[in-house]
Design an enzyme around this catalytic site. Structure first.
Site, PDB file in Angstrom:
ATOM      1  N   ARG A   9       0.747  -1.205   0.162  1.00 30.15           N
ATOM      2  CA  ARG A   9      -0.085   0.195  -0.184  1.00 30.15           C
ATOM      3  C   ARG A   9       0.750   1.157  -0.011  1.00 30.15           C
ATOM      4  O   ARG A   9       0.504   2.271   0.683  1.00 30.15           O
ATOM      5  CB  ARG A   9      -0.875   0.144   1.041  1.00 30.15           C
ATOM      6  CG  ARG A   9      -1.877  -1.079   1.112  1.00 30.15           C
ATOM      7  CD  ARG A   9      -3.501  -0.374   0.635  1.00 30.15           C
ATOM      8  NE  ARG A   9      -4.269  -1.664   0.404  1.00 30.15           N
ATOM      9  CZ  ARG A   9      -5.187  -1.599   1.231  1.00 30.15           C
ATOM     10  NH1 ARG A   9      -5.348  -0.758   1.972  1.00 30.15           N
ATOM     11  NH2 ARG A   9      -6.191  -2.668   0.897  1.00 30.15           N
ATOM     12  N   ARG A  35      -3.419   6.584   1.604  1.00 27.42           N
ATOM     13  CA  ARG A  35      -3.730   7.928   2.259  1.00 27.42           C
ATOM     14  C   ARG A  35      -2.776   8.328   3.431  1.00 27.42           C
ATOM     15  O   ARG A  35      -2.899   9.589   3.766  1.00 27.42           O
ATOM     16  CB  ARG A  35      -5.092   7.321   2.976  1.00 27.42           C
ATOM     17  CG  ARG A  35      -6.082   7.194   2.198  1.00 27.42           C
ATOM     18  CD  ARG A  35      -7.333   6.710   2.718  1.00 27.42           C
ATOM     19  NE  ARG A  35      -6.944   5.200   3.114  1.00 27.42           N
ATOM     20  CZ  ARG A  35      -7.882   4.197   3.661  1.00 27.42           C
ATOM     21  NH1 ARG A  35      -9.104   4.642   4.083  1.00 27.42           N
ATOM     22  NH2 ARG A  35      -7.425   3.084   3.994  1.00 27.42           N
ATOM     23  N   ARG A  44      -6.824  11.786  -4.812  1.00 25.27           N
ATOM     24  CA  ARG A  44      -8.033  10.913  -4.700  1.00 25.27           C
ATOM     25  C   ARG A  44      -9.483  11.509  -4.804  1.00 25.27           C
ATOM     26  O   ARG A  44     -10.422  11.212  -5.307  1.00 25.27           O
ATOM     27  CB  ARG A  44      -7.816  10.184  -3.202  1.00 25.27           C
ATOM     28  CG  ARG A  44      -9.113   9.551  -2.877  1.00 25.27           C
ATOM     29  CD  ARG A  44      -9.271   8.065  -3.349  1.00 25.27           C
ATOM     30  NE  ARG A  44     -10.277   7.498  -2.782  1.00 25.27           N
ATOM     31  CZ  ARG A  44     -11.699   7.516  -2.980  1.00 25.27           C
ATOM     32  NH1 ARG A  44     -12.045   8.878  -3.937  1.00 25.27           N
ATOM     33  NH2 ARG A  44     -12.605   7.087  -2.602  1.00 25.27           N
ATOM     34  N   ASP A  50      -7.332  -2.543  -7.198  1.00 23.33           N
ATOM     35  CA  ASP A  50      -7.973  -3.307  -5.949  1.00 23.33           C
ATOM     36  C   ASP A  50      -8.411  -4.411  -6.390  1.00 23.33           C
ATOM     37  O   ASP A  50      -8.541  -5.178  -7.623  1.00 23.33           O
ATOM     38  CB  ASP A  50      -9.220  -2.450  -5.324  1.00 23.33           C
ATOM     39  CG  ASP A  50      -9.536  -2.877  -3.932  1.00 23.33           C
ATOM     40  OD1 ASP A  50      -8.775  -2.307  -3.127  1.00 23.33           O
ATOM     41  OD2 ASP A  50     -10.076  -3.794  -3.764  1.00 23.33           O
ATOM     42  N   TYR A  79     -15.302 -11.822   0.061  1.00 21.64           N
ATOM     43  CA  TYR A  79     -16.336 -10.314   0.007  1.00 21.64           C
ATOM     44  C   TYR A  79     -17.325 -10.317  -0.840  1.00 21.64           C
ATOM     45  O   TYR A  79     -18.319  -9.994  -0.535  1.00 21.64           O
ATOM     46  CB  TYR A  79     -15.212  -9.314  -0.610  1.00 21.64           C
ATOM     47  CG  TYR A  79     -13.941  -8.783   0.309  1.00 21.64           C
ATOM     48  CD1 TYR A  79     -14.372  -7.818   1.081  1.00 21.64           C
ATOM     49  CD2 TYR A  79     -12.654  -9.444   0.382  1.00 21.64           C
ATOM     50  CE1 TYR A  79     -13.638  -7.179   2.076  1.00 21.64           C
ATOM     51  CE2 TYR A  79     -11.842  -8.788   1.427  1.00 21.64           C
ATOM     52  CZ  TYR A  79     -12.132  -7.638   2.006  1.00 21.64           C
ATOM     53  OH  TYR A  79     -11.346  -7.293   3.102  1.00 21.64           O
TER      54      TYR A  79
HETATM   55  O1  CP3 Z   1      -0.445  -1.656  -2.488  1.00 24.54           O
HETATM   56  C1  CP3 Z   1      -0.651  -0.692  -3.153  1.00 24.54           C
HETATM   57  O2  CP3 Z   1      -0.278   0.409  -3.305  1.00 24.54           O
HETATM   58  C2  CP3 Z   1      -1.701  -1.044  -4.601  1.00 24.54           C
HETATM   59  C3  CP3 Z   1      -3.091  -0.720  -4.393  1.00 24.54           C
HETATM   60  C4  CP3 Z   1      -3.880  -1.589  -3.591  1.00 24.54           C
HETATM   61  C5  CP3 Z   1      -4.907  -1.357  -3.000  1.00 24.54           C
HETATM   62  N1  CP3 Z   1      -5.636  -2.414  -2.509  1.00 24.54           N
HETATM   63  C6  CP3 Z   1      -5.487   0.278  -3.006  1.00 24.54           C
HETATM   64  C7  CP3 Z   1      -6.473   0.567  -1.959  1.00 24.54           C
HETATM   65  C8  CP3 Z   1      -3.694  -3.122  -3.168  1.00 24.54           C
HETATM   66  C9  CP3 Z   1      -2.696  -4.085  -3.581  1.00 24.54           C
HETATM   67  C10 CP3 Z   1      -4.933  -3.439  -2.580  1.00 24.54           C
HETATM   68  C11 CP3 Z   1      -5.316  -4.997  -2.245  1.00 24.54           C
HETATM   69  C12 CP3 Z   1      -6.420  -5.117  -1.261  1.00 24.54           C
HETATM   70  N2  CP3 Z   1      -7.565  -4.608  -1.451  1.00 24.54           N
HETATM   71  C13 CP3 Z   1      -6.595  -6.298  -0.439  1.00 24.54           C
HETATM   72  C14 CP3 Z   1      -5.489  -7.125  -0.006  1.00 24.54           C
HETATM   73  C15 CP3 Z   1      -4.566  -6.271   0.895  1.00 24.54           C
HETATM   74  C16 CP3 Z   1      -4.866  -6.453   2.205  1.00 24.54           C
HETATM   75  O3  CP3 Z   1      -4.986  -5.106   2.833  1.00 24.54           O
HETATM   76  O4  CP3 Z   1      -5.291  -7.229   3.027  1.00 24.54           O
HETATM   77  C17 CP3 Z   1      -7.839  -6.145   0.249  1.00 24.54           C
HETATM   78  C18 CP3 Z   1      -8.321  -7.063   1.149  1.00 24.54           C
HETATM   79  C19 CP3 Z   1      -8.609  -5.013  -0.510  1.00 24.54           C
HETATM   80  C20 CP3 Z   1     -10.148  -4.835  -0.440  1.00 24.54           C
HETATM   81  C21 CP3 Z   1     -10.042  -3.412   0.078  1.00 24.54           C
HETATM   82  N3  CP3 Z   1      -9.918  -2.337  -0.768  1.00 24.54           N
HETATM   83  C22 CP3 Z   1     -10.245  -2.837   1.374  1.00 24.54           C
HETATM   84  C23 CP3 Z   1     -10.558  -3.696   2.455  1.00 24.54           C
HETATM   85  C24 CP3 Z   1     -10.510  -1.480   1.391  1.00 24.54           C
HETATM   86  C25 CP3 Z   1     -10.471  -0.497   2.623  1.00 24.54           C
HETATM   87  C26 CP3 Z   1      -9.364  -0.362   3.195  1.00 24.54           C
HETATM   88  C27 CP3 Z   1      -9.349   0.921   4.166  1.00 24.54           C
HETATM   89  O5  CP3 Z   1      -8.281   1.018   5.015  1.00 24.54           O
HETATM   90  O6  CP3 Z   1     -10.253   1.643   4.085  1.00 24.54           O
HETATM   91  C28 CP3 Z   1      -9.946  -1.081   0.053  1.00 24.54           C
HETATM   92  C29 CP3 Z   1      -9.820   0.301  -0.464  1.00 24.54           C
HETATM   93  C30 CP3 Z   1      -8.373   0.619  -0.953  1.00 24.54           C
HETATM   94  N4  CP3 Z   1      -7.821  -0.061  -1.748  1.00 24.54           N
HETATM   95  C31 CP3 Z   1      -7.664   1.742  -0.772  1.00 24.54           C
HETATM   96  C32 CP3 Z   1      -6.575   1.730  -1.359  1.00 24.54           C
HETATM   97  C33 CP3 Z   1      -5.628   2.834  -1.524  1.00 24.54           C
HETATM   98  C34 CP3 Z   1      -8.192   2.846   0.368  1.00 24.54           C
HETATM   99  C35 CP3 Z   1      -9.268   3.596  -0.527  1.00 24.54           C
HETATM  100  C36 CP3 Z   1      -9.297   5.176  -0.623  1.00 24.54           C
HETATM  101  O7  CP3 Z   1      -8.218   5.540  -1.057  1.00 24.54           O
HETATM  102  O8  CP3 Z   1     -10.313   5.649  -0.711  1.00 24.54           O
END
Ligand code: CP3
Length: 345
Positions: A27, A31, A40, A77, A153
């Site tokens: 990640r 943020r 964003r 994602d 999910y």
């Molecule tokens: O790593 C990176 O920089 C690449 C981008 C990436 C994102 N999601 C961007 C994202 C990657 C590799 C993911 C994988 C992902 N997404 C996983 C596996 C990794 C892990 O954390 O276990 C999972 C379970 C998801 C599903 C998902 N997407 C969730 C649970 C959330 C909310 C997380 C939160 O902290 O709110 C997301 C949203 C998400 N995906 C964000 C980002 C940068 C945040 C949303 C935003 O910017 O508004």
């Protein structure tokens, strides 16, 4: 290619030990960076952001401008796959993803894999643009969620505990197997398309490997992951694949030996000794600094980082966190961490 031109990350994935080890951060575009939060706001919602090749490319570039990282990861994602298969997916600000849950629906039906891949064309365009934008010595990682994690999910419609998804394995085993098969095929094609577009290696996020009885772990994680990797290879992909089975616990050995994975992402709770013992000899290991140390900083960060370096010094190691960086981490602490790992402080 001369050795110096092969990205350090790929050299380690091929079994070489490098000192200092290459580093990237799960990640790393996110943020905790003020410029990410600004970017964003330019998209109406998070999925639109993911499907905009220009915005996705800019998000990838942001951490690379600040820190000398050894890899970039595609900005996307894991939930674009259910979205592309026709399930309703949306993100609630401050809460996380929501999907129309499969649990409670009498029949589960999905769009076909080929159509899903067509819908994901903007993701592959983003991969092409990112590959063109980053230097040759920085590896580009493509990724997808593992079948079980994405299925949880799809089944539950949200994160949180995974009890409902697990109960569905007992209640409707054939339907869950069929769902996992759809995900194996679509995810394999999704990964192959990323490699065709320029990804140098792949990471599979199995974020919900925890809490499963061994037989269920075999059924929903080891089996489908083995099928996925076999299918990816059948589609002509030769690049290394990193598997990250977060929370696998005592299942880590089975995962490392039986799925065909090339390298292992190590979560925060697992000790280096445990994973070195459990993995095949010479397998590259990635991890596993506690992401919370990037909030705390100072001497605690310093010590934790040096402990990780020390614990993995005799194996091919990629420095990373044991889970994704949190929004509360500071860019200054990340900068400090990279310097520690690179031996500059
Ligand atoms: O790593 C990176 O920089 C690449 C981008 C990436 C994102 N999601 C961007 C994202 C990657 C590799 C993911 C994988 C992902 N997404 C996983 C596996 C990794 C892990 O954390 O276990 C999972 C379970 C998801 C599903 C998902 N997407 C969730 C649970 C959330 C909310 C997380 C939160 O902290 O709110 C997301 C949203 C998400 N995906 C964000 C980002 C940068 C945040 C949303 C935003 O910017 O508004």
């Amino acid at each position: 290619m001369a050795d110096q031109e092969i990205p350090a990350l790929l050299r380690v994935l091929n079994g070489e030990r490098l000192d200092p080890p290459p580093i990237w951060i799960m990640r790393q575009a996110g943020r905790y960076l003020p410029e990410y939060r600004e970017l964003r706001t330019r998209a109406k919602n998070f999925l639109d952001f993911c499907y905009s090749p220009a915005l996705a490319t800019e998000a990838v570039m942001q951490p690379l401008r600040r820190f000398p990282l050894d890899a970039a990861i595609l900005f996307s994602d894991i939930l674009v796959v259910p979205d592309a298969l026709g399930q309703k997916v949306w993100f609630v600000e401050g809460e996380g993803p929501r999907l129309e849950p499969l649990i409670g629906q009498e029949t589960w039906s999905f769009g076909d894999s080929e159509k899903a891949i067509q819908r994901l064309a903007p993701v592959y365009e983003a991969v092409e643009r990112i590959r063109a934008a980053i230097p040759k010595d920085i590896a580009l990682i493509g990724f997808a969620g593992a079948p079980w994690t994405v299925a949880t999910y799809m089944l539950q419609g949200r994160g949180g505990d995974k009890d409902d998804a697990r109960m569905e394995v007992y209640r409707r085993p054939e339907d869950v197997d069929a769902l996992l098969d759809v995900l194996v095929e679509t995810t394999a094609q999704h990964l192959a398309a990323q490699v065709r577009a320029g990804a140098d290696c792949l990471q599979i996020f199995e974020s919900w490997a925890e809490g499963l009885p061994p037989l269920i772990f075999q059924r929903v994680i080891v089996g489908p992951t083995r099928k996925l990797f076999a299918r990816v290879r059948e589609l002509g992909v030769t690049v290394p694949i990193i598997g990250f089975p977060r929370g696998a616990g005592s299942g880590i050995g089975a995962y490392a030996h039986e799925t065909g994975v090339n390298a292992l992402g190590v979560d925060t709770q697992t000790s280096a000794m445990e994973v070195i013992e459990a993995a095949p000899e010479g397998m590259a290991l990635q991890g596993n600094l506690d992401p919370l140390t990037l909030i705390v900083g100072g001497a605690a960060l310093e010590k934790a980082a040096r402990d990780v370096l020390n614990d993995f010094r005799f194996v091919p190691h990629i420095f990373n966190l044991g889970h994704g960086i949190t929004p509360q981490a500071t860019p200054e602490n990340v900068e400090r961490l990279v310097k520690i790992v690179k031996g500059q402080v």
